[in-house]
Scaffold this active site. Structure first.
Site, PDB file in Angstrom:
ATOM      1  N   PRO A   9      20.942 -46.559  96.468  1.00  0.00           N
ATOM      2  CA  PRO A   9      20.335 -47.893  96.391  1.00  0.00           C
ATOM      3  C   PRO A   9      21.022 -48.958  97.237  1.00  0.00           C
ATOM      4  O   PRO A   9      22.254 -49.013  97.300  1.00  0.00           O
ATOM      5  CB  PRO A   9      20.463 -48.256  94.904  1.00  0.00           C
ATOM      6  N   ASN A  10      20.186 -49.766  97.843  1.00  0.00           N
ATOM      7  CA  ASN A  10      20.578 -50.968  98.605  1.00  0.00           C
ATOM      8  C   ASN A  10      21.235 -50.679  99.949  1.00  0.00           C
ATOM      9  O   ASN A  10      21.529 -51.604 100.710  1.00  0.00           O
ATOM     10  CB  ASN A  10      21.506 -51.880  97.769  1.00  0.00           C
ATOM     11  N   ARG A  17      23.802 -57.193 103.819  1.00  0.00           N
ATOM     12  CA  ARG A  17      24.733 -57.230 102.684  1.00  0.00           C
ATOM     13  C   ARG A  17      26.086 -57.787 103.162  1.00  0.00           C
ATOM     14  O   ARG A  17      26.348 -57.832 104.363  1.00  0.00           O
ATOM     15  CB  ARG A  17      24.878 -55.825 102.096  1.00  0.00           C
ATOM     16  N   TYR A  22      31.003 -54.369 103.800  1.00  0.00           N
ATOM     17  CA  TYR A  22      30.228 -53.245 104.343  1.00  0.00           C
ATOM     18  C   TYR A  22      30.132 -53.218 105.869  1.00  0.00           C
ATOM     19  O   TYR A  22      29.558 -52.270 106.421  1.00  0.00           O
ATOM     20  CB  TYR A  22      28.821 -53.269 103.732  1.00  0.00           C
ATOM     21  N   ASN A  72      26.680 -41.220 100.229  1.00  0.00           N
ATOM     22  CA  ASN A  72      27.128 -42.545  99.822  1.00  0.00           C
ATOM     23  C   ASN A  72      26.156 -42.945  98.712  1.00  0.00           C
ATOM     24  O   ASN A  72      25.017 -43.334  98.981  1.00  0.00           O
ATOM     25  CB  ASN A  72      27.088 -43.559 100.968  1.00  0.00           C
ATOM     26  N   ALA A  75      25.819 -47.886  94.230  1.00  0.00           N
ATOM     27  CA  ALA A  75      26.241 -48.193  92.863  1.00  0.00           C
ATOM     28  C   ALA A  75      26.023 -47.038  91.892  1.00  0.00           C
ATOM     29  O   ALA A  75      26.593 -47.049  90.789  1.00  0.00           O
ATOM     30  CB  ALA A  75      25.496 -49.435  92.378  1.00  0.00           C
ATOM     31  N   HIS A  78      28.853 -45.462  89.962  1.00  0.00           N
ATOM     32  CA  HIS A  78      29.481 -46.205  88.869  1.00  0.00           C
ATOM     33  C   HIS A  78      28.697 -46.092  87.558  1.00  0.00           C
ATOM     34  O   HIS A  78      29.142 -46.577  86.532  1.00  0.00           O
ATOM     35  CB  HIS A  78      29.589 -47.694  89.221  1.00  0.00           C
ATOM     36  N   ASP A  85      25.621 -34.757  87.328  1.00  0.00           N
ATOM     37  CA  ASP A  85      25.157 -33.425  86.894  1.00  0.00           C
ATOM     38  C   ASP A  85      24.412 -32.707  88.018  1.00  0.00           C
ATOM     39  O   ASP A  85      24.527 -31.493  88.165  1.00  0.00           O
ATOM     40  CB  ASP A  85      24.266 -33.553  85.657  1.00  0.00           C
ATOM     41  N   GLU A  96      31.948 -37.518  99.341  1.00  0.00           N
ATOM     42  CA  GLU A  96      31.494 -38.860  98.951  1.00  0.00           C
ATOM     43  C   GLU A  96      32.064 -39.868  99.942  1.00  0.00           C
ATOM     44  O   GLU A  96      33.228 -39.759 100.339  1.00  0.00           O
ATOM     45  CB  GLU A  96      32.036 -39.152  97.537  1.00  0.00           C
ATOM     46  N   HIS A  98      32.232 -44.140 100.978  1.00  0.00           N
ATOM     47  CA  HIS A  98      31.954 -45.555 100.717  1.00  0.00           C
ATOM     48  C   HIS A  98      32.471 -46.377 101.895  1.00  0.00           C
ATOM     49  O   HIS A  98      33.577 -46.105 102.399  1.00  0.00           O
ATOM     50  CB  HIS A  98      32.650 -46.042  99.440  1.00  0.00           C
ATOM     51  N   SER A 100      33.241 -49.583 101.650  1.00  0.00           N
ATOM     52  CA  SER A 100      34.297 -50.435 101.100  1.00  0.00           C
ATOM     53  C   SER A 100      35.250 -49.584 100.259  1.00  0.00           C
ATOM     54  O   SER A 100      34.961 -48.424  99.956  1.00  0.00           O
ATOM     55  CB  SER A 100      33.680 -51.535 100.235  1.00  0.00           C
ATOM     56  N   ARG A 105      38.161 -53.360  94.389  1.00  0.00           N
ATOM     57  CA  ARG A 105      37.179 -54.429  94.179  1.00  0.00           C
ATOM     58  C   ARG A 105      37.074 -54.714  92.678  1.00  0.00           C
ATOM     59  O   ARG A 105      38.068 -54.612  91.967  1.00  0.00           O
ATOM     60  CB  ARG A 105      35.843 -54.002  94.807  1.00  0.00           C
ATOM     61  N   ARG A 109      33.676 -51.190  89.551  1.00  0.00           N
ATOM     62  CA  ARG A 109      33.544 -50.243  90.671  1.00  0.00           C
ATOM     63  C   ARG A 109      34.620 -49.157  90.631  1.00  0.00           C
ATOM     64  O   ARG A 109      34.558 -48.182  91.359  1.00  0.00           O
ATOM     65  CB  ARG A 109      33.585 -50.973  92.017  1.00  0.00           C
TER      66      ARG A 109
HETATM   67  C1  DQA Z   1      29.276 -48.737  98.342  1.00  0.00           C
HETATM   68  C2  DQA Z   1      30.161 -49.267  97.210  1.00  0.00           C
HETATM   69  C3  DQA Z   1      29.369 -49.460  95.938  1.00  0.00           C
HETATM   70  O1  DQA Z   1      30.201 -49.988  94.921  1.00  0.00           O
HETATM   71  C4  DQA Z   1      28.224 -50.428  96.163  1.00  0.00           C
HETATM   72  O2  DQA Z   1      27.447 -50.540  94.986  1.00  0.00           O
HETATM   73  C5  DQA Z   1      27.384 -50.066  97.325  1.00  0.00           C
HETATM   74  C6  DQA Z   1      28.049 -49.607  98.548  1.00  0.00           C
HETATM   75  C7  DQA Z   1      30.050 -48.686  99.674  1.00  0.00           C
HETATM   76  O3  DQA Z   1      29.589 -48.005 100.591  1.00  0.00           O
HETATM   77  O4  DQA Z   1      31.101 -49.335  99.807  1.00  0.00           O
HETATM   78  O5  DQA Z   1      26.166 -50.214  97.321  1.00  0.00           O
HETATM   79  O6  DQA Z   1      28.869 -47.418  98.036  1.00  0.00           O
END
Ligand code: DQA
Length: 137
Positions: A9-10, A17, A22, A72, A75, A78, A85, A96, A98, A100, A105, A109
């Site tokens: 998401p996002n 953002r 990011y 990636n 959120a 979290h 699963d 994985e 990220h 950031s 943070r 997170r």
């Molecule tokens: C993220 C870190 C997550 O906490 C956040 O919700 C994101 C981006 C990152 O790439 O740093 O959407 O996955």
């Protein structure tokens, strides 16, 4: 080598953002950087804002011959036991990523439901987190 690259998401909103966390690149530019940096790797890119769709994609990947899964989760790491699963079922190498550093943070997170079902996590270095992740494969 074939790598499935999943974004949660996002992450389709990268570029809009907070750049402090990011960076400047859009998701499309991240894809482009990976393709250009690793021309020998066949990437399949997928992004969704919907947990269930991401889980369906992870399930479907079991019938494909991917060598690795890069995720990636945004959120979802979290908050999603369901994502954890689903990842647990996948036998290929999983990384994985990220942009950031989620450990430096907000406290919420620092909760990460998927960290022990992936082989490695790269974070906090923006695009370089991705480069390191692909090199790990
Ligand atoms: C993220 C870190 C997550 O906490 C956040 O919700 C994101 C981006 C990152 O790439 O740093 O959407 O996955």
């Amino acid at each position: 080598m074939k790598i499935l690259c999943i974004h949660g998401p996002n992450l389709n909103m990268l570029g809009k953002r907070p750049k402090i966390h990011y960076g400047e690149l859009t998701l499309e530019e991240i894809y482009q950087t990976l393709v250009e940096t690793f021309p020998q790797i066949e990437f399949t890119f997928y992004q969704s804002n919907h947990e269930g769709e991401i889980i369906d994609t992870i399930h479907a990947s079991l019938d494909e011959n991917y060598d690795g899964l890069l995720i990636n989760p945004g959120a979802l790491c979290h908050q999603s036991v369901a994502l954890r699963d689903a990842l647990e079922i996948v036998a290929i190498k999983k990384v994985e990523v990220h942009l950031s550093n989620i450990n430096e943070r907000e406290d919420f997170r620092k909760i990460n439901y998927i960290k022990d079902v992936v082989d490695q996590c790269f974070m906090g270095k923006k695009i370089e987190s991705y480069i390191e992740a692909v090199k790990f494969f």
